[in-house]
Design a protein around this motif. Structure first.
Motif, PDB file in Angstrom:
ATOM      1  N   CYS A  85       0.902  -1.189   0.009  1.00 28.61           N
ATOM      2  CA  CYS A  85      -0.103   0.007  -0.215  1.00 28.61           C
ATOM      3  C   CYS A  85       0.878   1.270  -0.207  1.00 28.61           C
ATOM      4  CB  CYS A  85      -1.042   0.139   1.152  1.00 28.61           C
ATOM      5  SG  CYS A  85      -2.060   1.404   1.244  1.00 28.61           S
ATOM      6  N   ASN A  87      -0.944   4.194  -0.265  1.00 28.60           N
ATOM      7  CA  ASN A  87      -1.643   5.312  -0.522  1.00 28.60           C
ATOM      8  C   ASN A  87      -1.519   6.146   0.912  1.00 28.60           C
ATOM      9  OD1 ASN A  87      -4.187   6.884  -0.741  1.00 28.60           O
ATOM     10  ND2 ASN A  87      -5.363   5.275  -1.493  1.00 28.60           N
ATOM     11  N   ILE A  88      -2.279   7.276   1.071  1.00 28.78           N
ATOM     12  CA  ILE A  88      -1.936   8.403   2.049  1.00 28.78           C
ATOM     13  C   ILE A  88      -1.599   7.935   3.431  1.00 28.78           C
ATOM     14  CG2 ILE A  88      -4.345   9.153   2.511  1.00 28.78           C
ATOM     15  CD1 ILE A  88      -2.254  11.786   1.910  1.00 28.78           C
ATOM     16  N   THR A  89      -2.334   6.855   4.238  1.00 29.84           N
ATOM     17  CA  THR A  89      -1.942   6.804   5.630  1.00 29.84           C
ATOM     18  C   THR A  89      -0.773   5.800   5.442  1.00 29.84           C
ATOM     19  OG1 THR A  89      -4.385   6.807   6.139  1.00 29.84           O
ATOM     20  CG2 THR A  89      -2.931   5.788   7.592  1.00 29.84           C
ATOM     21  N   CYS A  90      -0.621   4.982   4.676  1.00 27.50           N
ATOM     22  CA  CYS A  90       0.491   3.965   4.844  1.00 27.50           C
ATOM     23  C   CYS A  90       1.931   5.028   4.175  1.00 27.50           C
ATOM     24  CB  CYS A  90       0.288   2.884   3.802  1.00 27.50           C
ATOM     25  SG  CYS A  90      -0.644   1.736   4.501  1.00 27.50           S
ATOM     26  N   CYS A 126      -5.318   2.369  -1.231  1.00 32.87           N
ATOM     27  CA  CYS A 126      -5.624   1.846   0.266  1.00 32.87           C
ATOM     28  C   CYS A 126      -6.197   0.379   0.244  1.00 32.87           C
ATOM     29  CB  CYS A 126      -6.733   2.549   0.822  1.00 32.87           C
ATOM     30  SG  CYS A 126      -7.329   2.397   2.414  1.00 32.87           S
ATOM     31  N   LEU A 127      -5.370  -0.672   1.058  1.00 29.07           N
ATOM     32  CA  LEU A 127      -5.876  -2.041   1.202  1.00 29.07           C
ATOM     33  C   LEU A 127      -6.903  -2.041   2.072  1.00 29.07           C
ATOM     34  CD1 LEU A 127      -2.378  -3.738   1.053  1.00 29.07           C
ATOM     35  CD2 LEU A 127      -4.051  -3.559  -0.830  1.00 29.07           C
ATOM     36  N   GLY A 128      -7.348  -0.999   2.697  1.00 26.29           N
ATOM     37  CA  GLY A 128      -8.541  -0.984   3.749  1.00 26.29           C
ATOM     38  C   GLY A 128      -8.149  -1.494   5.180  1.00 26.29           C
ATOM     39  N   ALA A 129      -6.814  -1.473   5.350  1.00 25.68           N
ATOM     40  CA  ALA A 129      -6.344  -1.749   6.754  1.00 25.68           C
ATOM     41  C   ALA A 129      -5.273  -0.811   7.182  1.00 25.68           C
ATOM     42  CB  ALA A 129      -5.536  -3.260   6.454  1.00 25.68           C
ATOM     43  N   CYS A 130      -5.853   0.356   6.986  1.00 32.44           N
ATOM     44  CA  CYS A 130      -4.862   1.590   7.478  1.00 32.44           C
ATOM     45  C   CYS A 130      -4.468   1.607   8.964  1.00 32.44           C
ATOM     46  CB  CYS A 130      -5.763   2.690   7.479  1.00 32.44           C
ATOM     47  SG  CYS A 130      -6.543   3.129   5.630  1.00 32.44           S
ATOM     48  N   CYS A 135       1.233  -1.151   5.255  1.00 39.51           N
ATOM     49  CA  CYS A 135       0.967  -2.584   5.287  1.00 39.51           C
ATOM     50  C   CYS A 135       0.841  -3.135   4.011  1.00 39.51           C
ATOM     51  CB  CYS A 135      -0.371  -2.679   5.862  1.00 39.51           C
ATOM     52  SG  CYS A 135      -1.671  -2.020   5.112  1.00 39.51           S
TER      53      CYS A 135
HETATM   54  S1  FES Z   1      -3.704   3.706   3.269  1.00 37.89           S
HETATM   55 FE1  FES Z   1      -2.718   2.000   3.342  1.00 37.89          FE
HETATM   56  S2  FES Z   1      -4.248   0.399   4.048  1.00 37.89           S
HETATM   57 FE2  FES Z   1      -5.101   2.399   3.747  1.00 37.89          FE
END
Ligand code: FES
Length: 159
Positions: A85, A87-90, A126-130, A135
């Motif tokens: 992942c 995406n933003i949080t990761c 996002c893998l839905g596991a933020c 992750c």
């Molecule tokens: S941003 Fe990585 S799992 Fe949501």
């Protein structure tokens, strides 16, 4: 080389079971593509043509679906597919650097199987596991709270 494909007996039974779940054949396309990819590893032309004939859906339409969803592969992939992942949080916790570091460590590129055929790396949204960022999903297992060292260690354990 003329390659052929057809569902094995178990998957043909699963296919027929899928058809009973939907009002029309086309609605079963996504699970059927998953099934075909599970059996063949990826979705080349001859597999698409088989599905097209089986479901009476134009091959071009099936290709559009495959190119829309990044969980379907129109190129050969390794035994283990790893979704990293970015995406933003990761990314806030180093997800992009982990992805780049894994590419470098395994000396490979996006989805390209490593020379030993063990691993294909794919960056994902996002893998839905933020909550366990950063992750990755290793085949069907989520692994989180990673840094580059632990990510490499996890992937080195793969068969
Ligand atoms: S941003 Fe990585 S799992 Fe949501």
């Amino acid at each position: 080389m003329n390659e052929t494909f057809e569902f094995n007996a178990r998957n043909m039974a699963t296919y027929n079971e899928y058809l009973t779940r939907y009002d029309d054949v086309e609605s079963a396309l996504l699970p059927v593509l998953h099934l075909a990819q599970e059996q063949n590893g990826w979705l080349p032309e001859h597999v698409i043509n088989y599905i097209s004939g089986l479901m009476n859906i134009p091959a071009i339409k099936i290709k559009e679906v495959i190119s829309f969803y990044d969980m379907f592969y129109d190129v050969p992939v390794a035994r283990n597919v790893v979704h990293v992942c970015t995406n933003i949080t990761c990314s806030m916790f180093g997800g992009r650097e982990i992805y780049q570091g894994l590419l470098k460590h395994f000396d490979t590129g996006y989805l390209t199987p490593t020379r030993d055929g063990r691993i294909s790396l794919q960056k994902m949204e996002c893998l839905g596991a933020c909550e366990i960022a950063p992750c990755m999903r290793v085949n069907n297992d989520f692994v989180g709270n990673l840094d580059l060292t632990s990510a490499i260690q996890k992937l080195e354990e793969l068969p």
